[in-house]
Design an enzyme around this catalytic site. Sequence first.
Site, PDB file in Angstrom:
ATOM      1  N   GLN A 263       0.819  -1.214   0.000  1.00 13.16           N
ATOM      2  CA  GLN A 263       0.000   0.000   0.000  1.00 13.16           C
ATOM      3  C   GLN A 263       0.854   1.266   0.000  1.00 13.16           C
ATOM      4  O   GLN A 263       2.048   1.235   0.294  1.00 13.16           O
ATOM      5  CB  GLN A 263      -0.910   0.003   1.225  1.00 13.16           C
ATOM      6  CG  GLN A 263      -2.049  -1.000   1.160  1.00 13.16           C
ATOM      7  CD  GLN A 263      -2.967  -0.873   2.352  1.00 13.16           C
ATOM      8  OE1 GLN A 263      -2.810  -1.556   3.345  1.00 13.16           O
ATOM      9  NE2 GLN A 263      -3.944   0.023   2.257  1.00 13.16           N
ATOM     10  N   HIS A 264       0.195   2.372  -0.314  1.00 13.62           N
ATOM     11  CA  HIS A 264       0.687   3.733  -0.104  1.00 13.62           C
ATOM     12  C   HIS A 264       1.778   4.207  -1.065  1.00 13.62           C
ATOM     13  O   HIS A 264       2.023   5.403  -1.150  1.00 13.62           O
ATOM     14  CB  HIS A 264       1.239   3.919   1.318  1.00 13.62           C
ATOM     15  CG  HIS A 264       0.279   3.652   2.422  1.00 13.62           C
ATOM     16  ND1 HIS A 264      -0.963   4.230   2.499  1.00 13.62           N
ATOM     17  CD2 HIS A 264       0.393   2.848   3.523  1.00 13.62           C
ATOM     18  CE1 HIS A 264      -1.570   3.817   3.601  1.00 13.62           C
ATOM     19  NE2 HIS A 264      -0.771   2.982   4.234  1.00 13.62           N
TER      20      HIS A 264
ATOM     21  N   ASP B  22      -2.331  -4.826  -0.006  1.00 11.13           N
ATOM     22  CA  ASP B  22      -1.946  -6.115   0.569  1.00 11.13           C
ATOM     23  C   ASP B  22      -2.822  -6.534   1.753  1.00 11.13           C
ATOM     24  O   ASP B  22      -3.200  -7.711   1.849  1.00 11.13           O
ATOM     25  CB  ASP B  22      -0.466  -6.119   0.961  1.00 11.13           C
ATOM     26  CG  ASP B  22      -0.034  -4.917   1.787  1.00 11.13           C
ATOM     27  OD1 ASP B  22      -0.892  -4.099   2.179  1.00 11.13           O
ATOM     28  OD2 ASP B  22       1.187  -4.796   2.039  1.00 11.13           O
TER      29      ASP B  22
END
Length: 481
Positions: free
Chosen positions: A81-82, A239
């Site tokens: 992520q991110h 994830d």
Amino acid sequence: MSAAEGPLVVGVDTSTQSTKALVVDASTGRVVASGQAPHTVSSGAGRESDPRQWWDALCEALRQCGDAAREAAAVSIGGQQHGLVTLDARGEPVRPALLWNDVRSAPQASRLVEELGGPKAWAERTGSVPGPSFTVTKWAWLAENEPEAIRATAAVRLPHDYLTERLTGQGTTDRGDVSGTGWWASATEAYDEETLAHVGLDPALLPRVVRPGEVAGTVRDSHDLPFSKGTLVAPGTGDNAAAALGLGLRPGTPVLSLGTSGTVYAVSKRRPADPTGTVAGFADAHGDWLPLACTLNCTLAVDKVAALLGLDREAVEPGAGVTLLPYLDGERTPALPHASGLLHGLRHDTTAGQLLQAAYDGAVHSLLGALDLVLDEEADRSAPLLLIGGGARGTAWQQTVRRLSGRPVQVPEAKELVALGAAAQAAGLLTGEDPAAVARRWDTARGPVLDAVERDEETLGRIAGVLSDAAPLLERAPGLR
């Protein structure tokens, strides 16, 4: 390879360190082939990776899967992520991706929270109070430090978006992953125009948000993978949302994931909005919500302590009095982005094994501290914790979680739950089922249950006391040490 009972699907986990691919029988959940290839991550102040490595690793992982991958009818990508991926007009990376554990944007995170109404306003609008892990803060950091990269950017993507787009030729994302950006409003389930305008990000640069169960596209002609043209591509997701699908989670079941980062989460029917910022109010990948607390320091930090001590990671010894806060990369929960590791209570008779146990205790304390905030009022707080991730099979991790939580612990036998969740998402495209129901049909959460033991209140209290007393030191920016 024995004959499959149903169509084959591919689930992918593109994580911080590697890309893994599973070819799964959609009827039974049996893994018929698998592959894995590594990535490199920069060291030093930043944490960056070249997105092209992710594609090369995906190609290699699927090559290892052999003929089974060529028979797949659908594919889905789960990813870290991110991460901020900036692409130029040709679809090539402008610069390496800024990863989730790159905390250089801590000053930008603080400023954005203040400039756009404070923590409560952020939580109500986006579901989360952004910290330096969130993508919006990385964009703000890039704008301040590399304006030439901003000018060259024609598309902004998350890691799983990048790989999905290379498969389909279309810019798409999903509600689970986009909810971790800071520029998607969970209240309206749309991009937040005020936030985008404030950070100077044109919404035309962002991908279309694909709904759960919708086909993101089909595999195009020009690619290097063993898929047939027209193979269905699912939306993919972040994830943690993929792992939640992989476990077939029902609302209220708590999960503690032990990986490079540590996470605690549970599916909820209620949209989260925690103004303290401890709980991120993420969306999940099938229409509900995934309140989540994340730590930056988990298995990698504890393994580093073990290596420094010259010990095997299981060589722990009991002993009271020593406290180790393993905040080697700064920390997200608690919010201490400038912190480093801290040791307190060292004595002549302290052993290396006790120091290592203290590192485990410090890492688990951070996760359990957020568990009650993650679970909503209807959750059964005596239910077993589902323990997943790379550390879940480690005896020292299992025993530490049991001792500090006072709860039974269940360790699912299924491995690679992110990739399995992506595979369940791909299977859902073919069968019309909810992917979580697919995973439950596959019985992915099956595993032994370790009985509860008495909660170690003494250790929990000691760690909390050291953390409180050391707060001024842990909060200092590097230049003030």
